[in-house]
Structure formats: structure tokens, C-alpha cells
Design an enzyme around this catalytic site. Structure first.
Site, mmCIF file in Angstrom:
data_model
loop_
_atom_site.group_PDB
_atom_site.id
_atom_site.type_symbol
_atom_site.label_atom_id
_atom_site.label_comp_id
_atom_site.label_asym_id
_atom_site.label_seq_id
_atom_site.Cartn_x
_atom_site.Cartn_y
_atom_site.Cartn_z
ATOM 1 N N ASP A 1 -8.439 14.509 9.982
ATOM 2 C CA ASP A 1 -9.300 13.809 9.037
ATOM 3 C C ASP A 1 -8.658 13.661 7.661
ATOM 4 O OD1 ASP A 1 -11.664 12.689 8.032
ATOM 5 O OD2 ASP A 1 -12.476 14.647 7.479
ATOM 6 N N ASN B 1 -5.128 24.574 12.718
ATOM 7 C CA ASN B 1 -6.503 24.340 12.272
ATOM 8 C C ASN B 1 -7.277 23.688 13.400
ATOM 9 O OD1 ASN B 1 -8.641 24.021 10.105
ATOM 10 N ND2 ASN B 1 -8.412 21.898 10.818
ATOM 11 N N GLU B 2 -8.380 24.295 13.770
ATOM 12 C CA GLU B 2 -9.299 23.756 14.769
ATOM 13 C C GLU B 2 -8.611 23.270 16.040
ATOM 14 O OE1 GLU B 2 -12.014 20.902 13.068
ATOM 15 O OE2 GLU B 2 -13.105 22.470 12.009
ATOM 16 N N TYR C 1 -20.268 23.690 9.971
ATOM 17 C CA TYR C 1 -21.009 22.658 9.237
ATOM 18 C C TYR C 1 -22.475 22.644 9.641
ATOM 19 C CZ TYR C 1 -16.480 21.181 7.565
ATOM 20 O OH TYR C 1 -15.257 21.152 6.942
ATOM 21 N N TYR D 1 -22.960 18.537 10.318
ATOM 22 C CA TYR D 1 -22.744 17.977 11.662
ATOM 23 C C TYR D 1 -23.719 18.580 12.672
ATOM 24 C CZ TYR D 1 -18.312 16.230 9.767
ATOM 25 O OH TYR D 1 -17.366 15.589 9.014
ATOM 26 N N GLU E 1 -14.109 26.827 6.190
ATOM 27 C CA GLU E 1 -14.609 25.494 5.823
ATOM 28 C C GLU E 1 -16.115 25.486 5.982
ATOM 29 O OE1 GLU E 1 -13.033 22.067 7.898
ATOM 30 O OE2 GLU E 1 -10.974 22.732 7.657
ATOM 31 N N TRP F 1 -15.388 23.444 1.745
ATOM 32 C CA TRP F 1 -14.694 22.219 2.134
ATOM 33 C C TRP F 1 -15.320 21.060 1.396
ATOM 34 C CZ3 TRP F 1 -10.148 21.717 4.298
ATOM 35 C CH2 TRP F 1 -9.755 20.424 4.701
ATOM 36 N N LYS G 1 -16.594 15.357 0.741
ATOM 37 C CA LYS G 1 -17.129 16.727 0.675
ATOM 38 C C LYS G 1 -16.609 17.500 -0.541
ATOM 39 C CE LYS G 1 -18.079 17.076 5.620
ATOM 40 N NZ LYS G 1 -17.233 15.972 6.156
HETATM 41 C C1 BDP Z 1 -13.048 19.817 10.050
HETATM 42 C C2 BDP Z 1 -11.590 19.683 9.701
HETATM 43 C C3 BDP Z 1 -11.337 19.013 8.359
HETATM 44 C C4 BDP Z 1 -12.297 17.877 8.153
HETATM 45 C C5 BDP Z 1 -13.700 18.445 8.120
HETATM 46 C C6 BDP Z 1 -14.754 17.370 7.861
HETATM 47 O O1 BDP Z 1 -10.919 20.917 9.771
HETATM 48 O O2 BDP Z 1 -9.999 18.578 8.314
HETATM 49 O O3 BDP Z 1 -12.023 17.134 7.006
HETATM 50 O O4 BDP Z 1 -13.981 19.068 9.347
HETATM 51 O O5 BDP Z 1 -15.275 16.827 8.833
HETATM 52 O O6 BDP Z 1 -13.178 19.352 11.353
HETATM 53 O O7 BDP Z 1 -15.034 17.064 6.720
#
Ligand code: BDP
Length: 590
Positions: A159, A409-410, A466, A470, A503, A548, A567
Site C-alpha cells: 500500500d 510486514n504482514e 484495524y 477494516y 499498526e 499508522w 491515516k
Molecule cells: C496494512 C499495511 C500498511 C497499509 C495499512 C493500511 O501494513 O502498509 O498502509 O494496512 O491499510 O495492511 O492503511
């Protein structure tokens, strides 16, 4: 091999920053590195190329960009050993001098260098760099590469905008033919005394070596006359978070007549890092991470290094009362690491191990490979992954600010094969790092405590979560209930591992206000963090909160990304959203 280039009594340094020429390699063209480039545009170095041009086709070109400049060598340095060093070229570089290929490097965020003596002449030389921005299933970051009607496309599996170019300084430095290649500073601290055992790599002949440790007042506090002696610092000033103290370890090589051949002073701080009973300690004091996941991203510059922006970001973090950040999702500039050392800002240092989930797309509805197979059977990233870990540890090993390595990452750590993929990489990182710092792999929401296969190998459980954005979008009551439940499960499964938020955040349009405190408004961002903090503050095994993101940043065009990811606590040009003042109050108290 990867000392930061410095000018001193024995070394000269020339910065090749400036305006270079660039030719876009269009399909079907064949560029001859022996001939001058054609149809060139002017591009500033260092910086991303993309936002310097007013041409969509160039901005979005997938493939090669040929850079060219003159490399002029004065007679004053000509008889020295000459090295050209690229701090980062994103993502692949092939370097030509006077038409001859002299170096090739894969990986857009770590330095590489090459000795050029046998390729150059006095005066003007031609320097070309063929830069590629192609990402595929073998590269890090990982992208989805395809050709449609013969034209290449890269869909990032991450992203942030796939900026490219010569992002960090290009420098020419000289040394004597006898020179110091590398210094690894091993130390052992106990009750105020530090025993330092440097590991020095040297090329060439010399007769005498001296090693000195110098304090911040330039006073020599320890001295040795051989490479095998330890040096003792009495009454050590520790490097503390937000209260840094840096020593210099100065190595000097002499010939039989006592002439200085080469010298190099490497900065270092003395601090310890420890994890015990789900707590994180720096210098035996409990440490709570307050800070951000960031990006190297700024208008016009893209991902290009700029010392004023780097400095402002550091000052903004300090203003808020932050004490740390993660270099999400790739290694940041060496200058930023040096600044963090100097200011006592704690860093989680991350490799570009992002996009390791074949089903990941920022917009779930636009998923480009819905029917793709298991990630670990599809990707061929393991060799590049070992490489980026090696290069990052090599570059950043002596930085006091680095307290953990993030090696991805992820990733799809919930899919079969994740354990086999990551176990050797965690082991490699620890083997390479002389300080054996903790290793983490920030976790994606799909990799629940039941499904995840890599947490057993990591030292701190880093969660990117999130809830309220999300998941349970806009419903913060249900969101924090979900968060509480999940945290409970992680803690039950790994009671001795600390957990931190690497995050969490909500897209927020600066200046958008809502009486109903709806998502995207500044009010919602405040509520989102208030409610999440409420949960974090209840649990004593939580060792940190990285929001984040530090600032809004550019992404690829996407239905969920209106002018990028919003964000940020700051806008892309670093204006505070309302949350900033609330955060400042919280962090100054914490
Ligand atoms: C996570 C990622 C990050 C994204 C963030 C988002 O680690 O890079 O920018 O979510 O969705 O999946 O803002």
C-alpha cells in the site's frame, strides 16, 4: 564493506548529487551504454523520478530508466583508491563507466559500492545507471508482474506508491590502497564498565594500528595498539531513549615510518536490550514504544532523501512525545538512522519484506489473483529475502537506535509453509547480528492466533490491527470488544511474549468535521484512538503503540485510496490533524 562514507585526514568525499540526464527505455529500443543517451529529460538526484515530470506515461513507466552524468576526477585524488557508492537505487541498478559495466545491484533500499580505479581516467568520465522499477514474485517488495498487449504492468502487493529512481546520495570516496573495510563494535556492559572488542576488517599492508575510544568531549577514554585487545570504558555514559550518548571508535593504520595510511571513526552508543516476562527493557528499564509506522514519502521528492524533511519528521516526533518508529516497509536512509542515534529515538529496523501474501490487495474487491495458490508455493523470494537481511544487518549493525529487526510486514503467516519460510530467516538474522537483537514479523489480521505459524519464532508479537476501520468499520463498541477478545487469545497462547501494536489507524481527511463523528472525519480519528488506547491501557503485557501512519502518503490509484492513504497524524505536508494535540497530551504523560 559498508561503512558510511566520511571525509577525514585520509579520505576524500565527492557528492554527485545534482541534475542528471535520463532516457526512458521505451519498448523495442536498444540503449547502447557506450553512446550518449538520446531524448533525455533532466532529473534531480537524489529523489524519485516520478513526481518531477508532468507526464503520466513517464510517471507510470514500468521498466528501465537510464541515468547519465559526468564523473569528473581531479588530479588531487587520482592516485588514491576510488570507490563509487550508491546509498540506494530503487529497485535494480546496473552501473556503467565509460560504457563498461562495473556493478549490478538488486534491492532498492540498501547501499552498494564498487572500486572504479581500473575503469576511469583523469578528468571527465561517463557514468550511466540503468534503473529498473520492475517488481515481481521474486523481488522484495513483492509485486504482481504481467504483460497485457505486450506492455508490462506491475500491481504492487503493498500500500504505497512504487516510486523509483536514485533515491539517496551517490558519492565518490577515496581511501589509501591499505584501508579499513568494516568495523563491528562488540561490547559488554556491566555496572558502569564497558568492555569493547572491535572486529575490524582491513585490506592491504600496514605496520601499526591504534584504536581509540573518544567521548562526546573528544576526550580519549580508552586506547589499544592491536586488533586483539579489548578496550575498557569506565563510568560509561549509556545511550538512553531520548537521551543519547555517543562514543566514537577510531581505528588508524600506519606504515613503518609512522605515516597515517587510513583512519575511520565509527559512532556507537552503549545500551542493552532485553525481553523478560513479556516486558521490553532498554538498559534494564522497562520500555514502552510510543511512535509510528512511517514512510519515506513527501510531495515532489517521493521517496527521495532530503535532510530537512528527515529532520522535521524527527522534530515532530519529539514534539509529540514519541520515542520510537518502525522503518515500515523498507530500510530508511542512513542519515535518518544517524539522526535517530544522535537524538535517542528507538528504531525497529525493517527490511523490504512486504507483499508476501499473494491474495493481498488494498482493495479486496479488486483482488488481482483471487484463485492464486498458496503464497509460499507461489513466491520465489527466499534468496532475495536472505540478501536484504544480510545487507541491512551489515549496514545498521552498530546503530544504538536499532533495538529490533522486522524481517517482513504482514506476510501470509496463516498459510501452510510460512513456518518453513521464516524460521531460517529469523535464525539468519540472529546469526548475522553480533548483538542478537530481537526479531519481529508484524502480523496481518488474517493470521489469527489459531492460524498463525511464525509467532513461535519471534520475540515480540507485533500486531497490525484495524478494529473500527477494516473490521467493524465505524462501530467502535463492537470493535474494541473484538480487539479485547483477540488480545486475550494471543496472550493465552504466548503468555511470556510481549505484544505491541505495530499498526492501527483510520483514514482521516484533514479539515473534514462531523457532528456525528463519522469515519474519515477528524473527530472519528480521535474516537478511534481513544477507544483503542482504552484497551491497550488495561493490559500490562502490551509494550507499545505505533500508530499508522505518521503522515498521509502516496499510494497507487485505488478505489479505497483517494489521493493516497490518509491515516496520517499529519498531512502529507506535515500539518497536524486534531488528533496530534490529543496524542501529544497522552504521550507527554505516559
Ligand atoms: C496494512 C499495511 C500498511 C497499509 C495499512 C493500511 O501494513 O502498509 O498502509 O494496512 O491499510 O495492511 O492503511
Amino acid at each position: 564493506m559498508m561503512l558510511y562514507p566520511k571525509m577525514n585526514e585520509t579520505r576524500s568525499l565527492i557528492d554527485l548529487s545534482g541534475i542528471w540526464k535520463v532516457q526512458i527505455e521505451k519498448q523495442g529500443t536498444n540503449i547502447d551504454p557506450c553512446k550518449p543517451l538520446q531524448e533525455t529529460i533532466l532529473i534531480a538526484v537524489p529523489a524519485s523520478l516520478n513526481d518531477q515530470v508532468i507526464d503520466e506515461e513517464i510517471r507510470n513507466h514500468v521498466g528501465n530508466f537510464w541515468y547519465e552524468t559526468e564523473l569528473t576526477l581531479p588530479s588531487s585524488i587520482f592516485n588514491e583508491r576510488k570507490v563509487i557508492r550508491f546509498a540506494s537505487v530503487t529497485h535494480k541498478a546496473i552501473v556503467f563507466i565509460n560504457g563498461e559495466k562495473v556493478a549490478e545491484h538488486i534491492g532498492g533500499f540498501t547501499p552498494f559500492e564498487v572500486e572504479i580505479d581500473s575503469h576511469v581516467k583523469l578528468g571527465i568520465n561517463n557514468l550511466k545507471v540503468c534503473v529498473s522499477n520492475i517488481l515481481d514474485e521474486s523481488t522484495l517488495p513483492c509485486g504482481f508482474y504481467q504483460e497485457i498487449n505486450g506492455k508490462p504492468y506491475v500491481t504492487p502487493r503493498f500500500d504505497f506508491f512504487n516510486y523509483c529512481g536514485i533515491h539517496r546520495p551517490v558519492k565518490l570516496y577515496t581511501t589509501n590502497h591499505t584501508h579499513i573495510d568494516d568495523i563491528i563494535i562488540h561490547y559488554d556492559y556491566k555496572d558502569g564498565e564497558t568492555s569493547v572488542t572491535p572486529e575490524v576488517a582491513i585490506s592491504g599492508e600496514y605496520d601499526k594500528v591504534t584504536i581509540e575510544i573518544v567521548d562526546e568531549n573528544n576526550k580519549i577514554v580508552a586506547k589499544a595498539n592491536s586488533l586483539n585487545e579489548s578496550l575498557l570504558i569506565l563510568g560509561t555514559h549509556l545511550w538512553q531513549p531520548l537521551q543519547a550518548y555517543l562514543y566514537k571508535l577510531k581505528v588508524s593504520l600506519y606504515n613503518v615510518n609512522g605515516n597515517l595510511l587510513d583512519t575511520y571513526a565509527e559512532e556507537f552508543g552503549v545500551r542493552t536490550v532485553k525481553i523478560e516476562n513479556n516486558k521490553f527493557y532498554i538498559n534494564d528499564k522497562e520500555f514502552y514504544f510510543k511512535g509510528f509506522g512511517k514512510h519515506e514519502d513527501f510531495p515532489v521528492l517521493g521517496k527521495g532523501f532530503n535532510s530537512a524533511v528527515t529532520n522535521l519528521d524527527k522534530n515532530l516526533m519529539k514534539w509529540l512525545g514519541a520515542n520510537s518508529f518502525r522503518t515500515s516497509h523498507y530500510p530508511y536512509s542512513e542519515e535518518e538512522m544517524i539522526l535517530a542515534d544522535r537524538e535517542g529515538i528507538v528504531v525497529i529496523d525493517e527490511v523490504p519484506g512486504v507483499g508476501l501474501f499473494t491474495n493481498f490487495h488494498v482493495d479486496v474487491n479488486l483482488n488481482i489473483n483471487k484463485d492464486s495458490k498458496n503464497t509460499w508455493q507461489t513466491l520465489q523470494t527466499h534468496d532475495n529475502h536472505k540478501n536484504v537481511i544480510q545487507e541491512l544487518v551489515k549496514r545498521d549493525k552498530n546503530h544504538a537506535c536499532v533495538v529490533m529487526w522486522a524481517i517482513a510486514n504482514e506476510p501470509a503467516s496463516h498459510q501452510e509453509g510460512a513456518g518453513q519460510y521464516f524460521r531460517p530467516l529469523v535464525e539468519l538474522t540472529k546469526r548475522l547480528d553480533h548483538q542478537k537483537r530481537p526479531v519481529v514479523i508484524p502480523n496481518i489480521v488474517n493470521a489469527t492466533p489459531e492460524l498463525d505459524q511464525v509467532t513461535e519464532f519471534v520475540d515480540v508479537i507485533c500486531l497490525n490491527r484495524y478494529y473500527g476501520w477494516y473490521i467493524q468499520h465505524g462501530n467502535l463498541d463492537l470493535a474494541i470488544e473484538g480487539l479485547r477478545n483477540e488480545l486475550k487469545k494471543w496472550h493465552e497462547k504466548y503468555p511470556n511474549k510481549p505484544i505491541m501494536f505495530s499498526e492501527f489507524g483510520a483514514d482521516t481527511i484533514s479539515g473534514l468535521h462531523s457532528l456525528y463523528r463519522t469515519p474519515y472525519s477528524e473527530e472519528f480519528q480521535i474516537d478511534f484512538y481513544r477507544r483503542n488506547f482504552e484497551v491497550l491501557d488495561e493490559l500490562d503485557y502490551i509494550v507499545g503503540e505505533h500508530l499508522w501512519n505518521f503522515a498521509d502518503f502516496e499510494t497507487a490509484a485505488n478505489i479505497r485510496r483517494i489521493d493516497g492513504n490518509k491515516k496520517g497524524i499529519f498531512t502529507r505536508d506535515r500539518r497536524p490533524k486534531s488528533i496530534a494535540f490529543e496524542l501529544k497530551r497522552r504521550w507527554e504523560k505516559l
